[in-house]
Design an enzyme around this catalytic site. Structure first.
Site, PDB file in Angstrom:
ATOM      1  CD  GLU A 191      -2.992  -1.132   2.285  1.00  0.00           C
ATOM      2  OE1 GLU A 191      -2.827  -0.357   3.229  1.00  0.00           O
ATOM      3  OE2 GLU A 191      -3.908  -1.969   2.237  1.00  0.00           O
ATOM      4  CG  HIS A 197      -9.038   5.759   1.512  1.00  0.00           C
ATOM      5  ND1 HIS A 197      -9.001   5.529   0.162  1.00  0.00           N
ATOM      6  CD2 HIS A 197      -8.439   4.696   2.089  1.00  0.00           C
ATOM      7  CE1 HIS A 197      -8.406   4.353  -0.065  1.00  0.00           C
ATOM      8  NE2 HIS A 197      -8.058   3.837   1.096  1.00  0.00           N
ATOM      9  NE  ARG A 246      -4.467   5.464   2.938  1.00  0.00           N
ATOM     10  CZ  ARG A 246      -4.994   4.613   3.762  1.00  0.00           C
ATOM     11  NH1 ARG A 246      -5.647   5.023   4.815  1.00  0.00           N
ATOM     12  NH2 ARG A 246      -4.866   3.332   3.529  1.00  0.00           N
ATOM     13  CG  HIS A 274      -9.923   6.241   5.542  1.00  0.00           C
ATOM     14  ND1 HIS A 274     -10.877   5.260   5.348  1.00  0.00           N
ATOM     15  CD2 HIS A 274      -8.748   5.585   5.747  1.00  0.00           C
ATOM     16  CE1 HIS A 274     -10.303   4.070   5.413  1.00  0.00           C
ATOM     17  NE2 HIS A 274      -9.013   4.243   5.672  1.00  0.00           N
ATOM     18  NE  ARG A 313      -4.622   5.278   9.290  1.00  0.00           N
ATOM     19  CZ  ARG A 313      -5.079   4.314   8.490  1.00  0.00           C
ATOM     20  NH1 ARG A 313      -4.700   3.063   8.662  1.00  0.00           N
ATOM     21  NH2 ARG A 313      -5.924   4.586   7.526  1.00  0.00           N
TER      22      ARG A 313
HETATM   23  C1  SIN Z   1      -7.501   0.561   2.460  1.00  0.00           C
HETATM   24  O1  SIN Z   1      -7.751  -0.615   2.253  1.00  0.00           O
HETATM   25  O2  SIN Z   1      -7.172   1.321   1.554  1.00  0.00           O
HETATM   26  C2  SIN Z   1      -7.607   1.092   3.847  1.00  0.00           C
HETATM   27  C3  SIN Z   1      -6.477   0.651   4.661  1.00  0.00           C
HETATM   28  C4  SIN Z   1      -6.173   1.634   5.745  1.00  0.00           C
HETATM   29  O3  SIN Z   1      -6.914   2.588   5.937  1.00  0.00           O
HETATM   30  O4  SIN Z   1      -5.147   1.468   6.399  1.00  0.00           O
END
Ligand code: SIN
Length: 554
Positions: free
Chosen positions: A111, A244, A290, A351, A386
């Site tokens: 991610e 998000h 993010r 988010h 985060r």
């Molecule tokens: C996601 O699946 O994009 C959310 C994961 C997160 O907020 O850490």
């Protein structure tokens, strides 16, 4: 159940793990305001970040977390959480969580902001898999009782104990006043009762519902943060609201997330005419942290006057997409999109709250008897932003240490005193729901329009004035009307919105998630310095004289 040793408010991963661990030494009561599964955990798609690959290392995970946190993480907390990750993941697996595996071990996703594959997941609905297992375990446990539809209204402090004449200088928390929402005869207000315990744990999740558009479920109304603040606990870093980047843009979709794991597997972001814009914005392109991705999307939408951008994974083989993201694929089909063939319309949405009730990793807050864990707490792990999938990790590590801290707090309260009954002040029936609906929408619209991804001094000042007016009206209603779930939650989102604005106005620099046009750069003197708020002493003293806990001005 006899009086519980530990009262846990909330039924997400942090609360349930802590309950299971506390049950090893005491009686635990878990109260949840809707059904047990109604938690943000249940909606988490991504996974748990933890080092499991020989090519990865704790040092790298720490570095990624610190870099993302933009100078506000607590290094020691980061170190401890990262290093305990694999053990806590193993514990969840031993409890029965079906994490995805390959022939070589745990399957690891990637991610944004991570320099390695380290996201442990259960297909594409990790949170649901975890929640189901934990709810089942907790329900089976003879020393844990779970009660649903129980909304905590306010915390019980020393000054609310029977026979107590003067409030002590430093109040202790003894539980909460709780509304039984199953009884709707008078909106529940006649059913508000004190629930006392030797230690009280806030595990009430985040506050996405403060914003008009959010990836969070309806329960995310910031109740724990609001109750803690009203009780006099320190809250901090509330300006750091994480948006998000990719929530589904569709009139019928309420809060549907398209996991960052999609970008981890190669999905790219495009404008409506097909141009890929992230490589221009950051060297990690779609896998930038993010805040960078959300801001870049916001900029493109504003620059072009377009209502959304597109998330495109159509270049990958269809069987691979369906195999890795079966739930997202199926959910999108219901909205008329085929993830394997259509670029999907997406927008950023609120988010995750990186700030919260100021707490140690073990949940100790500034008030004796009160713990905060999970998204409700601000432990220093996330800093100003985060790192993806560090939240479920923080929740399990925090719950592990929180159970030890709860035992320590409980041991200091040999006898639980009796609390005064709830004294309902308002007697009038609630007005037509249109007034509530209007105030709900207005708070959330003000936050979305004026306290969003990009801020300015002027917008924040305007938001502060609007929210102060709204809170005045809401507090009047709180005094005059019979309490309902809606009113309690509305009061909480309005307070938390004001606290977010107050923190944002104190941070005159751009750092991590707090991007403010008038102060475009980080101020090196603010590195390592959180924004801390406490209810003013005068407001607290006034409240102690009231029959029931009332509003606290900012
Ligand atoms: C996601 O699946 O994009 C959310 C994961 C997160 O907020 O850490």
């Amino acid at each position: 159940m006899k009086e519980p040793d530990v009262l846990v408010l909330g039924s997400g991963i942090a609360g349930l793990m802590l309950a299971l661990k506390c049950a090893a030494w005491g009686r635990v009561l878990v109260l949840t305001k809707r059904q047990a599964e109604d938690s943000s955990t249940n909606w988490a798609q991504g996974g748990i970040a933890a080092v499991h690959d020989a090519r990865d290392s704790f040092a790298r995970h720490e570095r990624d977390t610190l870099r993302c946190g933009a100078g506000l993480c607590d290094r020691e907390v980061v170190r401890q959480v990262v290093r305990e990750g694999p053990e806590r993941v193993a514990e969840l697996e031993a409890l029965g969580v079906p994490f995805s595996r390959t022939g070589r071990g745990l399957a690891l996703g990637r991610e944004g902001g991570h320099s390695a594959r380290r996201i442990v997941h259960a297909s594409d609905f990790t949170g649901r898999a975890i929640e189901q297992v934990l709810v089942e375990r907790v329900r089976q446990h003879p020393r844990i009782r779970v009660l649903e539809d129980q909304l905590a209204v306010d915390l019980i402090l020393d000054s609310r104990l029977r026979g107590r004449r003067a409030a002590p200088r430093r109040e202790r928390v003894w539980g909460a006043y709780v509304m039984d929402c199953r009884d709707t005869r008078d909106g529940g207000s006649s059913r508000i009762r004190p629930v006392t315990a030797r230690a009280t744990v806030l595990a009430t999740g985040g506050c996405g519902k403060v914003y008009l558009y959010t990836s969070n479920p309806d329960i995310a109304t910031g109740d724990g943060i609001a109750m803690a603040y009203r009780a006099g606990a320190a809250v901090e870093n509330l300006e750091f609201v994480q948006f998000h980047p990719t929530c589904l843009y569709h009139p019928a979709a309420k809060s549907f997330l398209l996991s960052e794991a999609l970008r981890g597997e190669g999905a790219v972001l495009r404008t409506l005419d097909g141009e890929r814009f992230m490589p221009r914005a950051h060297r990690m392109a779609e896998l930038a942290p993010r805040d960078v991705v959300a801001r870049a999307i916001d900029r493109e939408m504003k620059r072009r006057g377009e209502p959304h951008v597109l998330l495109d994974i159509t270049h990958l083989p269809a069987h691979r997409v369906k195999g890795r993201f079966p739930n997202i694929h199926a959910a999108l089909l219901r909205f008329g999109f085929d993830l394997t063939r259509d670029p999907i319309p997406v927008v950023p949405a609120a988010h995750y709250m990186c700030g919260g009730v100021r707490a140690t990793l073990a949940g100790r807050t500034s008030l004796p008897g009160l713990l905060a864990v999970g998204e409700t707490a601000c432990t220093g792990l996330h800093g100003a932003n985060r790192l993806a999938s560090n939240s479920l990790l923080e929740a399990v590590v925090g719950a592990h240490h929180g159970a030890v801290e709860a035992r320590r707090q409980a041991a200091r309260a040999a006898r639980v005193p009796e609390a005064e009954p709830w004294q309902a002040r308002g007697t009038r029936p609630p007005h037509e729901t249109v007034v509530f609906d209007h105030n709900w929408d207005t708070v959330r619209r003000v936050m979305w329009d004026l306290v969003g991804i990009v801020r300015s001094d002027q917008r924040l000042a305007f938001a502060a004035r609007r929210l102060a007016l709204l809170r005045e009206e809401i507090e009047l209603d709180y005094d005059r009307l019979r309490l309902s779930r809606d009113l309690v939650e509305l009061r909480n989102i309005a307070l938390v919105g004001s606290l977010i604005v107050a923190c944002a106005r104190r941070r005159s620099e751009s750092r991590g998630l707090h991007d403010i046009l008038d102060h475009p750069r980080p101020d090196p003197r603010r590195a390592g310095r959180p924004t801390v708020l406490r209810a003013p002493a005068l407001a607290l003293r006034r409240r102690r004289r009231l029959a029931a806990p009332g509003g606290v001005g900012l």
